[in-house]
Each structure stands twice: as C-alpha cells, then as structure tokens.
Design a protein around this motif. Structure first.
Motif, mmCIF file in Angstrom:
data_model
loop_
_atom_site.group_PDB
_atom_site.id
_atom_site.type_symbol
_atom_site.label_atom_id
_atom_site.label_comp_id
_atom_site.label_asym_id
_atom_site.label_seq_id
_atom_site.Cartn_x
_atom_site.Cartn_y
_atom_site.Cartn_z
ATOM 1 N N GLY A 1 0.808 -1.187 0.000
ATOM 2 C CA GLY A 1 0.000 0.000 0.000
ATOM 3 C C GLY A 1 0.845 1.241 0.000
ATOM 4 O O GLY A 1 2.048 1.188 0.179
ATOM 5 N N GLU A 2 0.204 2.360 -0.239
ATOM 6 C CA GLU A 2 0.927 3.621 -0.192
ATOM 7 C C GLU A 2 1.160 4.029 1.255
ATOM 8 O O GLU A 2 1.775 3.316 1.987
ATOM 9 N N GLN A 3 0.596 5.092 1.697
ATOM 10 C CA GLN A 3 0.860 5.620 3.035
ATOM 11 C C GLN A 3 -0.216 5.183 4.027
ATOM 12 O O GLN A 3 -1.390 5.359 3.774
ATOM 13 N N ALA A 4 0.187 4.639 5.150
ATOM 14 C CA ALA A 4 -0.757 4.230 6.195
ATOM 15 C C ALA A 4 -1.003 5.389 7.149
ATOM 16 O O ALA A 4 -0.100 6.157 7.432
ATOM 17 N N VAL A 5 -2.218 5.510 7.620
ATOM 18 C CA VAL A 5 -2.574 6.516 8.615
ATOM 19 C C VAL A 5 -2.857 5.766 9.907
ATOM 20 O O VAL A 5 -3.716 4.905 9.948
ATOM 21 N N GLU A 94 -6.719 2.974 11.207
ATOM 22 C CA GLU A 94 -5.557 3.015 10.328
ATOM 23 C C GLU A 94 -6.066 2.688 8.928
ATOM 24 O O GLU A 94 -6.814 1.733 8.727
ATOM 25 N N ARG A 95 -5.699 3.503 7.947
ATOM 26 C CA ARG A 95 -6.202 3.276 6.601
ATOM 27 C C ARG A 95 -5.182 3.725 5.565
ATOM 28 O O ARG A 95 -4.336 4.574 5.832
ATOM 29 N N TRP A 96 -5.297 3.127 4.388
ATOM 30 C CA TRP A 96 -4.393 3.447 3.289
ATOM 31 C C TRP A 96 -5.049 3.008 1.986
ATOM 32 O O TRP A 96 -6.112 2.403 1.999
ATOM 33 N N GLN A 97 -4.391 3.339 0.884
ATOM 34 C CA GLN A 97 -4.864 2.912 -0.429
ATOM 35 C C GLN A 97 -3.881 1.914 -1.017
ATOM 36 O O GLN A 97 -2.676 2.023 -0.790
ATOM 37 N N GLU A 98 -4.404 0.960 -1.751
ATOM 38 C CA GLU A 98 -3.585 -0.014 -2.464
ATOM 39 C C GLU A 98 -4.109 -0.138 -3.879
ATOM 40 O O GLU A 98 -5.325 -0.115 -4.093
ATOM 41 N N LYS A 110 -9.579 1.092 -1.062
ATOM 42 C CA LYS A 110 -9.477 1.715 0.255
ATOM 43 C C LYS A 110 -9.339 0.559 1.242
ATOM 44 O O LYS A 110 -10.157 -0.353 1.256
ATOM 45 N N ALA A 112 -8.464 -0.742 5.323
ATOM 46 C CA ALA A 112 -8.462 -0.313 6.721
ATOM 47 C C ALA A 112 -8.160 -1.501 7.624
ATOM 48 O O ALA A 112 -8.493 -2.639 7.297
#
Length: 186
Positions: A1-5, A94-98, A110, A112
């Motif tokens: 994934g890109e950036q995790a929050v 925690e969420r990110w895009q892949e 999306k 999570a």
C-alpha cells in the motif's frame, strides 16, 4: 500500500444547520463545496421541521482551523439562519490505499485495519465510476462483488482444482492416501 494513517482519536467540530427551502441541486452543490474546501465529511439527512415541513439536517465535520470558513460558507450559501457547533471526538482507523490487480485491470482499493487487526478493503467509488466508463457498462455492473481481488479468485480457483485433483487421484488409486508416489516408498 501507499501511506498508512495510524489509528487514532481526533477532535473535530461538528457544524449543523437545518434547511427547509433548499432544492436537491442546491444541497448537492453545498455538499460538494464543503468537501472541496476541506471538510472532513459533509452529509444531509431528511428531517421533519416545525409545522410538518420537510427539510434537511446538514452536518459538516471539519478541523478547528476550518470552522470559521465552513460556518461562513453555510451562512452565505444556504438558506439557514444559524449554525450549531460543537467539538466531537472521532475515532479513526488506520487506513491506506492499495492498487490491486483484478480481472478487469488495476483498481485502487481503500484498505483499513479493524481494532481486531483484521484488514478489510473495498474499491474506491471513483474507481468504480472510472471502470464502468472505460468498460462501457452501467454503474451497477461495476459493483464491489465484480471487483473482488483477482488474487483471491485465483487462490480459490487453485484450491478447487487441487481438491478436485486429489479426489480423482483417490478414486483412481486405492492406496493414494498411503503411498508416496514421488519416491515410490510407503
């Protein structure tokens, strides 16, 4: 994934106003304008106003720094005479895009992480719109079910093939469960 929050609790402001004279077009424009200006979320729910009139409860979540801008927008661009405001706590996963390969091409999902640690994913709505346009199918045809990650489909297909092969071998070779056919030993 890109950036995790990271999963966290944040404070945001919830701004609300009731609208009893807004058309659907005005409401749609207002929601779009709020999100374009940086609102965390904006939505409208139907309500029954005084004297039984139908109306909308418009709710906006925004950071404290945007509160004056959002309030001004609501007062300037809606028919509301006032805006209620209060601070609310907001738990964020925690969420990110892949980008995942699917049977119909690369799709942005999306993703999570739930408190249990389980990871869940859905295609982004903009991706479903893009794909339905590119493939020339209606929006309903580009459903979440149609975009299940092809890796999961492939895995399921491989597992079914393996089980079917094992059943065939067992049926054809009576000692298939006890004999090692690669080395020839029991």
């Amino acid at each position: 994934g890109e950036q995790a929050v990271p999963s966290s609790q944040t404070d945001v402001f919830e701004l609300q106003c009731q609208l009893d004279t807004a058309t659907g077009e005005q409401l749609g424009w207002l929601l779009d304008a709020l999100l374009q200006r940086g609102a965390v979320d904006a939505f409208a729910a139907p309500v029954t106003m005084k004297k039984g009139r139908p109306g909308w409860l418009l709710t906006v979540l925004c950071d404290e720094a945007l509160r004056p801008t959002v309030t001004d927008l609501l007062l300037e661009e809606s028919s509301s005479l006032g805006v209620r405001q209060h601070r609310v706590a907001r738990q964020v996963l925690e969420r990110w895009q892949e980008t995942r390969k699917t049977s119909i091409g690369a799709v942005i999902f999306k993703v999570a992480r739930l408190p249990s640690g389980q990871v869940v994913a859905r295609p982004e709505d903009d991706e479903l719109r893009r794909l339905s346009s590119e493939l020339g199918v209606g929006r309903a045809a580009a459903s979440v079910d149609d975009l299940i990650d092809s890796a999961a489909r492939s895995c399921r297909s491989i597992c079914v093939t393996f089980v079917a092969a094992a059943l065939i071998v067992t049926a054809l070779l009576p000692d298939a469960g006890t004999r090692n056919y690669t080395t020839g030993s029991l």
